[in-house]
Design a protein around this motif. Sequence first.
Motif: not given
Length: 182
Positions: A115-126
Amino acid sequence: MERRSWNEGSFRPAWAVPPPRSTIHNPRSTRGITLVELVVVMALLGLLAGITFPTASAGLDALRLNAASNSLVSFFNAALNCAERRQQAVEIAISKTDHTLRLRSVEPGLSRWLELPSGVTIRAVWPSLPQEEDQPVRYIVLYPGGALPRFGVEIASARGGRRLVQVDPITGVPQVERFQTP
């Protein structure tokens, strides 16, 4: 020579001497701070906090983004190692809505979550797929002994910092690419 106690004569120790009467009744001689001094100190502290808070929060965002990219590199390394050393197909499920990654295999008990830390989001998957907007979860399968697909995950912080963690298909090593923020 006759002995006198300190009560009988003029000899008194320093701790027994009372302060002069003029300082007891004079209100200006009491020590302390005034309300104006307190307000000036509070204003200076508020100004200092207002100047340093944006810098400190930007630094924390950068630390979270670096920690998330390092976690992704470790997660991808674990997936690649499981596929090669155990000779089993490994599935990586990437959820853009939950900002989580899941690793699983056919072997019982081999399941990991990130799980990514709070405030960090997955923007795209390439690489991006045309039907990707309809699917909240993207699946990538790693086969043992097979060619590695070129894939990556682009993450972003709340302040706009971005990183692309991708697996090089030739070397099989995850790499972190930093984007320049305007």
